[in-house]
Design a protein around this motif. Sequence first.
Motif, PDB file in Angstrom:
ATOM      1  N   LEU A 132      57.691  56.763 -20.707  1.00 41.25           N
ATOM      2  CA  LEU A 132      56.514  57.255 -21.423  1.00 41.25           C
ATOM      3  C   LEU A 132      56.734  58.697 -21.867  1.00 41.25           C
ATOM      4  CD1 LEU A 132      53.598  56.521 -22.256  1.00 41.25           C
ATOM      5  CD2 LEU A 132      52.846  57.634 -20.165  1.00 41.25           C
ATOM      6  N   GLY A 133      57.425  59.442 -21.039  1.00 36.53           N
ATOM      7  CA  GLY A 133      57.759  60.826 -21.353  1.00 36.53           C
ATOM      8  C   GLY A 133      58.901  61.228 -20.442  1.00 36.53           C
ATOM      9  N   ALA A 134      59.347  62.477 -20.534  1.00 37.02           N
ATOM     10  CA  ALA A 134      60.473  62.917 -19.712  1.00 37.02           C
ATOM     11  C   ALA A 134      60.135  62.752 -18.233  1.00 37.02           C
ATOM     12  CB  ALA A 134      60.811  64.374 -20.019  1.00 37.02           C
ATOM     13  N   ILE A 148      58.784  60.293 -16.724  1.00 33.18           N
ATOM     14  CA  ILE A 148      57.539  59.549 -16.486  1.00 33.18           C
ATOM     15  C   ILE A 148      57.719  58.135 -17.029  1.00 33.18           C
ATOM     16  CG2 ILE A 148      55.060  59.446 -16.972  1.00 33.18           C
ATOM     17  CD1 ILE A 148      55.045  62.453 -17.208  1.00 33.18           C
TER      18      ILE A 148
END
Lengths: 581, 581
Positions: free
Chosen positions: A35-37, A39
Motif C-alpha cells: 500500500l505504501g513504503a 505498509i
Amino acid sequence: MKASQFFISTLKEAPADAEVVSHQLMTRAGMIKKLGAGIYSYMPLGLRVVRKIEAIVREEMNRAGAVELLMPVVQPAEFWQETGRWEAMGPELMRVKDRHDRDFIIQPTSEEVVTDIARQELRSYKQLPKNFYHIQTKFRDERRPRFGVMRSREFIMKDAYSFDRDMAAAKASYQVMAQAYRAIFDRFGLRYRAVAADSGAIGGDLSEEFQVIAATGEDAIVYSPDGDYAANMEKAEALAPAAPRKPASAPMTKTPTPGKATCAEVAELLQVPLNTTVKSLVLATDQVNERGEVVKSQVWLLLLRGDHDMNEIKVGKVPGLDAGFRFATVAEIVDHFGTKPGYLGPIGLKKPVKIVADREVAVMSDWVCGANEEDFHITGVNWGRDLPEADAVADLRNVVEGDLSPDGKGALAIERGIEVGHVFYLGTKYSKPMNATFLDETGKPQPMEMGCYGIGITRLPAAAIEQNHDERGIIWPDAIAPFTVVICPIGMDRSAEVKAAAEKLHDELLGAGVDVLLDDRGERPGAMFADWELIGVPHRVVISDRGLKEGQLEYQHRRDSAATKVPAAGVFEFIQGRLAP
Amino acid sequence: MKASQFFISTLKEAPADAEVVSHQLMTRAGMIKKLGAGIYSYMPLGLRVVRKIEAIVREEMNRAGAVELLMPVVQPAEFWQETGRWEAMGPELMRVKDRHDRDFIIQPTSEEVVTDIARQELRSYKQLPKNFYHIQTKFRDERRPRFGVMRSREFIMKDAYSFDRDMAAAKASYQVMAQAYRAIFDRFGLRYRAVAADSGAIGGDLSEEFQVIAATGEDAIVYSPDGDYAANMEKAEALAPAAPRKPASAPMTKTPTPGKATCAEVAELLQVPLNTTVKSLVLATDQVNERGEVVKSQVWLLLLRGDHDMNEIKVGKVPGLDAGFRFATVAEIVDHFGTKPGYLGPIGLKKPVKIVADREVAVMSDWVCGANEEDFHITGVNWGRDLPEADAVADLRNVVEGDLSPDGKGALAIERGIEVGHVFYLGTKYSKPMNATFLDETGKPQPMEMGCYGIGITRLPAAAIEQNHDERGIIWPDAIAPFTVVICPIGMDRSAEVKAAAEKLHDELLGAGVDVLLDDRGERPGAMFADWELIGVPHRVVISDRGLKEGQLEYQHRRDSAATKVPAAGVFEFIQGRLAP
C-alpha cells in the motif's frame, strides 16, 4: 473451501522493488499487496498463514499460563515520558498529535502500557507470577523499510510480559517462556535455532533469539555442530588461543607501503598472510562535568588481527569503555599518532594512549602494523621486545568459522538466520521508573521483576519462505500453509465423474478437519499447477478422467519430484498418512 | 479454564467518568481498562467477549461468500486525497506524518484502500461479484469520547465492501449482506431491529442500520408494532394527515406575548394546546459564482407545529434546499421579517421569502404564530384567508409516537437503540473518483458498483450490557459470554469431595466443548457469587459439601431469582439442557 468462493490472484512477475525471494514470492502468490513504503495489506491467502501462526502462538502461550489481553495501538505519550523512551527513541517512534494537540504514539511495543496495567492490578505477592500477552498491530517508522513484510513499518507482533516477585522467580518465568517458544517453533515446522544473545547491562545470560535458518538471513548464527552451543554473532565468545605466544624470530623493520592503507593491501604487497597483520582502531572516551561539558578525553588503541572484525558489543564491555565510547576524531588521531588513519600502530606514539589487544593479537609474534608515518608499515613486531605488553587483553572480535567452541566441543560453524522471536529478562528497567511495585509478605513495596517475549507474527511467513522455496515457488510446512491440501480436478466442467470425485474427496478431508481447497476455477492444468506450486500448498491431488478410468488419482507433495499414483478408493487414507502429525 | 490460570479483577466502585451502565459494569467487571481518553485496553475477560463476537461475524461473513483480508491501520494520505476525503473529513480523521514528512492517516474506515485493491485485482466482469472484508483496529478522533467503548476513539470494526458489475447485482450483494447481518445478530442472542436509514443522495432505500434495543440507546427507532415497518428517526416518514383542513372558525388577532419567545411559553400564556401553535425556522441558500463568491442568497421560512421537531435530513431533500442550506443570520432575519427571532411568522413580511409548510401545518386552521413584532403573536391564523397557501408542503419533521405507520398498519411506536451495524449501498461514489473499473463482456471499462457493511465489534459488548443487566451486574447471552458456565466450589481447599466433583464437572463440560471456568481462587462464597453476578456469566453451578452429602448441586441461571437443586449424577445433562442451542 472452494477456490470460486475464495480469492486467488497470482502474478508472473515480481515487483521491481522486491529484493529478496520471500518478498518476490509473497507478492507473486498474491499473499501481500503493497500500500505504501513498508505498509502491506494481507490478501486472503497471506492472512490465512498469519492466522495459523497466531493460533499456534496463542495455544502455546495459553498452555504456558500466559493470559491474553489487548492493549491499544495508539498510546498516550505520557507513559513513554515516564520511562524516558519518548526522548530516547529516535524517529522510528511514530509520533502523532490528536485534535487537542496532545501527544500520542503508534505503538512499536507495549512495555509501558503493560507496566501501567501491572502497577494498577498486581498489588500483592499473591498475584505473582503473572504473564500478560497480546497479538497486536505495531508500527516502527524504519528509515529504509524493505524486504516486504520482513522489515515493514506496520507489522503484527505477539508480545508477552512477565511479572515476578524477585529475580529467581523471574528467571523461572523466563525459562517457561523459553520452553514455550521451543514448542511454538517446533510446531511451525521450520528449522530454527535458539541462540544466546547479548542482554546489555542487565540480566546476565537471560536473552535468547529464535532464528529461522536461511541462507539469505541478515543475522550470523554461531553454533557448535558437535555440541549445544549457539549464540548470535554479537554474543558468541572468541576464546583465547590455546597455544602460547611463539618467540620473536624476525627483526623489527620499517617498510615502505605507499598508498596501501588496509591490512589486505599491505599483506598483498608484502606477500605475507593476512593473519600476520594487525589493524589499529582508535576510540575515545569522554569525561563529562555536571553541566554535560567534556572536561577530559582518553584515546584508546584497539588491536585486532587483520582478518578479524571488531565486535562493538564486546568492545562496549571492556572496563573503561563500558560507559560509552566513540570513534576518535581525525584531529585526535593526528595529535596522538602523528599521522592520519591507514598507517597507525602501537609503536612510536606522540602521546600516550590506552592499548587493548584482542586475545588473538596478544599471542601473535612477528606481526605487521602501521609505522605511524604515511606510506610506511613495520614488520617483525613483537610484544615485550618492541613494545610493552598491552594495557588490557580482551575478546574484541567477531568469531569466525573454525574458532574453538566456548563449550569445548569442537570448532564453531556459522550459518545465517532470520530473527523471529526473542525472550529477554528485563529486571526492573520499566517497573522502577514507573513505580510498579507489589507488597511482599511483610507488607513492603517491591519493584516487580519483568521479562519480555516477542514473536514477529508477520515476519514469520517471510522467514518460512526464505528457508523453504525453490525455483517454482513457495514450499509451506503443513502447520502454516494457507491450505494443507489442494485438489486439482482436470476438466471438472466436462466430466461429471471428475467433479463428483473431487467434491467427495474435498468433503471427506474437510470432514476430517483437513484444511483443503478444491480448485474449481476451471483453469487449464498447466496454469493451475503453476499457481499451486507458486503458492506452495504442500499436498496436491490431481483428479482426471483418464486416471479415474484406471481407478487412480495422482498425489504429489510439493517437495516430490514426481506424482504418485494412488488407488482412488484409498486416497483419503493415503493423504492422511502424508500429513504432518 | 481455571480461574487461577486466568485473570479476574473486579472493582466495587465504577470510575467517576463512567456515565452509562455498560461503561460502569465493564470497568467494574475488569473487562476494560482506560489508557487515555477514548482509548481502552481489553482485559482478558473483555477480550474473550470480543473474540466470540469476531468469531460469529467471521463465520457468517464467510458463509455469505465474503473473503477475509487485512488492510493496514496506517494508510498513506494519497488514497484519501484521490476521493477528496483528506480535505472533506474534519479533525476526527487522525493525521500523522512519517520521518520523511509524508502524510498518513490512522484508518477510520477502508473504502479507499479496498477500492485501490479492487482496481488492481478485479479487472473482468468474470471476477465479479466479490466481497472483501476485514476485522481491524480503527481510530476516530472524536471531539468528546465517552461512554467507555460505546464511543471510544480506538475501536475494532468489521468492514466489508462488495464490488459488482451493475446496480442490480449490487442490490443482490446488498441483500446477501442484509441477510447475513440478520443471521449474525440472531446468533448474538440480543434483541435488535434492522431499521431503514437514510442513504443520502445515492442508493434509494438500500441502507439499513442494525440497532440493539436498549432504553439507554442514543438513537430513536421508529417501528410499527402491528407491521414490519422500522426506520431510524432521520428516515421515518411522517405521513400527511388523513383528515382535511377544517374551515377557519376564529378571527385573526394580534396578541401581546411579552417575553414569550417559544411556542411552549406562548401556548402556556394563551392557555391553548401546544399543537395549535406554529414555529418559524428561517433558513437560507446561497448562489455562488465560479470564483466561489456568494452572489445571491434566498431566505426560506419553514413552518412546523409547535410540538414537532425539525428533521434536518428531510429538510435537505426539499427541492431548492437539496443542494445545501444554512440557518439564516440575524441580519437576514431582521431584514426580511422586521424583527429578531422569537416572534417570527409568515404574515407581514418585509421582503419575500419562500415558505415551506410541514404536512401537518398545511392542514391546520386557527393557528398561532409570531407577529413579526417583538412581544406579539397572532392567533386564529388560517391558510387562504390570512395568507396565501405555502410555496411548498413537505415532510419536515421527526415522527412522534402515535403517528400513522407508513405501511398503513396502525400507529408508530418509538424505542431507543444503539447502532452496531450498518449495511449501505455506495454506488460508484468511490469507484468513479478512484477509476476502479472492470471490463464488461464487450471489453468496455465500467465503474464497479459498491456496497459497504460495518459492524462495531467492540461497541457490541457495551450495547449487549445496556440491554442486559440488573442491579447486580451484567447478564450475557450465552453466545458472547466471556465464559458460558462458571463452577463455584465452596471450600474446595478443605473438601476433597468438593474439589473432585468440581474438577470432574469442569472436565466433562470442557470435553463437550462448553466454555467453562472453574473458580479455584478460594474466595469466600459471598465475594465469589458477587464477582460472577457482576461479570454476568449466564450459568452458575455451586458445589458444596452439604449439597454433595445430599447428592445435589445447585444450578442458577443469571436471570433466575433462586437456585435449583440438581442431582449430582445428572448435572452435566441438566446444564446442557439449559445452554442456548
